[in-house]
Motif scaffolding. Sequence first.
Motif, PDB file in Angstrom:
ATOM      1  N   LEU B  37       0.847  -1.213   0.121  1.00 32.54           N
ATOM      2  CA  LEU B  37      -0.046  -0.081  -0.004  1.00 32.54           C
ATOM      3  C   LEU B  37       0.995   1.191  -0.183  1.00 32.54           C
ATOM      4  O   LEU B  37       0.535   2.157  -0.731  1.00 32.54           O
ATOM      5  CB  LEU B  37      -0.964  -0.058   1.140  1.00 32.54           C
ATOM      6  N   LEU B  38       1.962   1.322   0.982  1.00 32.45           N
ATOM      7  CA  LEU B  38       2.877   2.400   0.768  1.00 32.45           C
ATOM      8  C   LEU B  38       3.293   2.718  -0.587  1.00 32.45           C
ATOM      9  O   LEU B  38       3.427   4.129  -1.038  1.00 32.45           O
ATOM     10  CB  LEU B  38       4.103   1.951   1.681  1.00 32.45           C
ATOM     11  N   ILE B  39       3.775   1.493  -1.228  1.00 33.36           N
ATOM     12  CA  ILE B  39       4.451   1.833  -2.713  1.00 33.36           C
ATOM     13  C   ILE B  39       3.093   2.195  -3.707  1.00 33.36           C
ATOM     14  O   ILE B  39       3.444   2.994  -4.500  1.00 33.36           O
ATOM     15  CB  ILE B  39       4.798   0.441  -3.283  1.00 33.36           C
ATOM     16  N   TRP B  40       2.118   1.714  -3.595  1.00 28.18           N
ATOM     17  CA  TRP B  40       0.801   2.245  -4.252  1.00 28.18           C
ATOM     18  C   TRP B  40       0.481   3.726  -4.183  1.00 28.18           C
ATOM     19  O   TRP B  40       0.231   4.350  -5.081  1.00 28.18           O
ATOM     20  CB  TRP B  40      -0.239   1.336  -4.156  1.00 28.18           C
ATOM     21  N   LEU B  41       0.590   3.859  -2.827  1.00 20.78           N
ATOM     22  CA  LEU B  41       0.282   5.290  -2.417  1.00 20.78           C
ATOM     23  C   LEU B  41       1.410   6.385  -2.758  1.00 20.78           C
ATOM     24  O   LEU B  41       0.952   7.590  -3.041  1.00 20.78           O
ATOM     25  CB  LEU B  41      -0.253   5.545  -1.098  1.00 20.78           C
ATOM     26  N   LYS B  42       2.644   5.881  -2.399  1.00 27.81           N
ATOM     27  CA  LYS B  42       3.523   6.944  -2.502  1.00 27.81           C
ATOM     28  C   LYS B  42       4.361   6.930  -3.677  1.00 27.81           C
ATOM     29  O   LYS B  42       5.284   7.809  -4.006  1.00 27.81           O
ATOM     30  CB  LYS B  42       4.583   6.896  -1.172  1.00 27.81           C
ATOM     31  N   GLY B  43       4.335   5.788  -4.318  1.00 23.65           N
ATOM     32  CA  GLY B  43       5.099   5.604  -5.576  1.00 23.65           C
ATOM     33  C   GLY B  43       6.323   4.848  -5.409  1.00 23.65           C
ATOM     34  O   GLY B  43       6.589   4.331  -4.284  1.00 23.65           O
ATOM     35  N   LEU B  44       7.131   4.614  -6.573  1.00 23.26           N
ATOM     36  CA  LEU B  44       8.228   3.781  -6.317  1.00 23.26           C
ATOM     37  C   LEU B  44       9.438   4.316  -5.862  1.00 23.26           C
ATOM     38  O   LEU B  44      10.471   3.769  -5.725  1.00 23.26           O
ATOM     39  CB  LEU B  44       8.586   3.409  -7.759  1.00 23.26           C
ATOM     40  N   ASN B  45       9.431   5.577  -5.210  1.00 22.90           N
ATOM     41  CA  ASN B  45      10.400   6.311  -4.476  1.00 22.90           C
ATOM     42  C   ASN B  45      10.629   5.576  -3.237  1.00 22.90           C
ATOM     43  O   ASN B  45      11.421   5.610  -2.489  1.00 22.90           O
ATOM     44  CB  ASN B  45      10.213   7.577  -4.211  1.00 22.90           C
ATOM     45  N   GLN B  46       9.562   4.539  -3.032  1.00 21.96           N
ATOM     46  CA  GLN B  46       9.704   3.794  -1.782  1.00 21.96           C
ATOM     47  C   GLN B  46      10.759   2.775  -1.838  1.00 21.96           C
ATOM     48  O   GLN B  46      11.193   1.949  -0.879  1.00 21.96           O
ATOM     49  CB  GLN B  46       8.410   3.249  -1.384  1.00 21.96           C
ATOM     50  N   THR B  47      11.215   2.353  -3.048  1.00 23.30           N
ATOM     51  CA  THR B  47      12.271   1.581  -3.338  1.00 23.30           C
ATOM     52  C   THR B  47      13.609   1.809  -3.503  1.00 23.30           C
ATOM     53  O   THR B  47      13.851   3.151  -3.397  1.00 23.30           O
ATOM     54  CB  THR B  47      11.688   0.752  -4.687  1.00 23.30           C
ATOM     55  N   ASN B  48      14.446   1.146  -3.397  1.00 24.85           N
ATOM     56  CA  ASN B  48      15.891   1.700  -3.850  1.00 24.85           C
ATOM     57  C   ASN B  48      16.147   1.347  -5.315  1.00 24.85           C
ATOM     58  O   ASN B  48      17.359   1.374  -5.742  1.00 24.85           O
ATOM     59  CB  ASN B  48      16.725   0.714  -2.735  1.00 24.85           C
ATOM     60  N   MET B  49      15.432   1.163  -6.072  1.00 15.26           N
ATOM     61  CA  MET B  49      15.824   1.242  -7.443  1.00 15.26           C
ATOM     62  C   MET B  49      16.094   2.699  -7.816  1.00 15.26           C
ATOM     63  O   MET B  49      15.826   3.453  -7.198  1.00 15.26           O
ATOM     64  CB  MET B  49      14.429   0.997  -8.394  1.00 15.26           C
TER      65      MET B  49
END
Lengths: 53, 410, 273
Positions: B37-49
Amino acid sequence: MFPFSFEWIWDLSHMIFMGGLVYALTIIGIGMTYCILKTVVDTMHGKGGGQQH
Amino acid sequence: MDSALIPEGVKRCSFGKFAIGIIIFGGVLLWGVYAMLLIWLKGLNQTNMNDYYGFALWIWADLGVIALGGGAFFTGLLRYVIGKDELKNIINYAVLIGFICYSSALLILAIDVGQPLRSWFIFWHANVHSMLTEVAFCLSCYFAVLTIEYIPLILENRQINKVPFFHNLAHNMHEVMAIFAATGAFLSFFHQGSLGGVAGVLYGRPFAFREGIFIWPWTFFLFTWSAAAYGPCFTLFITRLTEKISGKKLVKQNVIDLLAKISGWTMGTYLIAKIIDTWYWASVSAPARGFNLIDFYSNNPFYGIWILIAEIVVCGIIPALILLTPKGRNNSTLLFTAVSLACIGVLLNRWVMVLQVMAMPVMTFDNWVMYIPSWQEVATTILPVAYGIILVMISFRYLPIFPQERELNS
Amino acid sequence: MKEEGKHKKAKKYGMVINLDECTGCGACMVACMAENNVPFKEDESNKLDSITWMRVYKLTNGKSYPEADICYLPRPCMHCEGHNGHSPCVSVCPATATDYNHDTGIVSQIYTRCFGCRYCMGACPYHARYFNWWDPVWPEESTKYLSPNVSPRMRGIVEKCSFCFHRYQLAMDKAYLEGRTVLEENEYQTSCTQACPAGAITFGDLNNPDHKVHQLAKPDNKHGGRPGNTNVFRLLERLGTNPKVYYMSSREWVRRAGDNYLDDEDFAKNHRH
Ligand code: SF4
Ligand code: SF4
């Protein structure tokens, strides 16, 4: 995906790709339709009632 | 408490124990859902990609589970189309594992795209020349097939089966299963292959690029072949694991032996092809683009030549040899080692074909870039594992998955 | 065959960048960001996830004084043609969200179509493609300076240098109003070309012998656009990406740094084909 989207071209790649897709979907569709229809008929004829196996 | 739902004549652990298990893995699942949900709501900046790692942990997980889930199509092909009848005793489990793997893959893909609400563009605006388009279409269709293969199993639950309609439906679906299995094999051939093609067509990336025939790079065939070889190993691995955890024998040795043997042969032939491919790549393709083999494996802290040896020798040739010898197959420790190594081997191969491709610089003034996933990426990758365990627990408890269980444990 | 008929009229916009003249000042990068509404982060220290359509790389020859030498290399999108428009990135996009235009040779990016799978980024060996990891945010007062001709991009999609395509469209509109179909060389120039104080960047139609880019690069269209000028090279020529950005340098080590060579390979021979 459909001939009416503007990137569509009637070329060999589209025909092979979409042909393959329609072919697979048709088989799946016909297979499932057959199963369901046959099941309805079977059930109406009273098959599978009570303790089966 | 739930004994009316448990298949007749088999023993299952107490409901309390079962519930505790579900709660534990449910907790892990919720953690993953939170990250999702975090990723869907905040976007892929939640990853280290980053811009060097457009593809990272998720795409590896995707390729990995699909390779491991390949046991479903290959066992189905052997059982229904080629007619290896004994395999009917393991096919249900192979289908279940496949179903879990493929639903996980689709879920991960839905998290992975930058604009999830536009995911349907891949179908609607399909570029039929892209390997990823082929993957998307075949994957979705094959998932439908797996669902169709899984449904009769659900319908065979003791209570559901009492309803005449469901009983008949399960029966009728079994009748035409060969057609579905053949379609599934057809679809699998293409999406397993096109997943290999995803890396193989990247002619801007000498590490990934492979020549091929027509539109298909060699990796296309290598991926399909390796999924057929290693997928059944995963089925065997999970079967063994289930046997160990439940403390029961679930499948007869001759069935295991047959699948292991076929797997061994497929693996052996795959490895020959893979070695030829690697040799050609190292001695012809790469030098033509100005690279020595060792350039791909040096000047960085992680990707050394060990990874190639681990993939091909330790997790390839060794398990293949074990599976090819009757002694190896009949020794339960050796067999378990072989299938575990094989699973690691195919996962390593997919890792290399995704992550190392991204890590390696192509321009002479560029550098290797390393990557460590963020906790959100890890949680969303563990999410399908937890989901899989829960689904296996429920299915094992309430559905007659192993036809030989009653006989083996009476 | 259709392609061939078209080919006569088709333009092929491209660049020649003179690396001997580039001072590495970065004016091209700034001009590009301003022209194209490129978003930036509050903290730009992590270069791995910040967007720079035009990026200046620093190359060194690895030698010590007195032979030490450096070179700055500006890298926009190369607008690769690949083989017949089969660019590395265009060919892989599953949603047809990036396209090779056979009339201009420009590789476009359709922002509203891209769904952010990032396959194209993996395909591009030049790292010319960037992902919008965040929603674009501009400081309040600077929104007034955004260009009205370029749409800003949303989070979750890929963007890259467009050779200032909006400028091409504006120039074509003007020409059309004046009853012309052909542009003068100076009517369509990219922002970076105009911004470079050293005049290191030349932009124009590679297919037009009257244009300076053609004269500098002398592209050999029969052999995938290979440069005919000995001092001109393209990045990663050997991969067959067929880029439309050419580089020029009188220094051999710079030309050699443009591609990968085996240690024992005779660079000079290879470079002359
Ligand atoms: S430089 Fe990269 S993004 Fe630009 S056309 Fe070539 S492959 Fe595509
Ligand atoms: S990120 Fe966008 S442009 Fe790139 S391949 Fe995916 S859909 Fe196409």
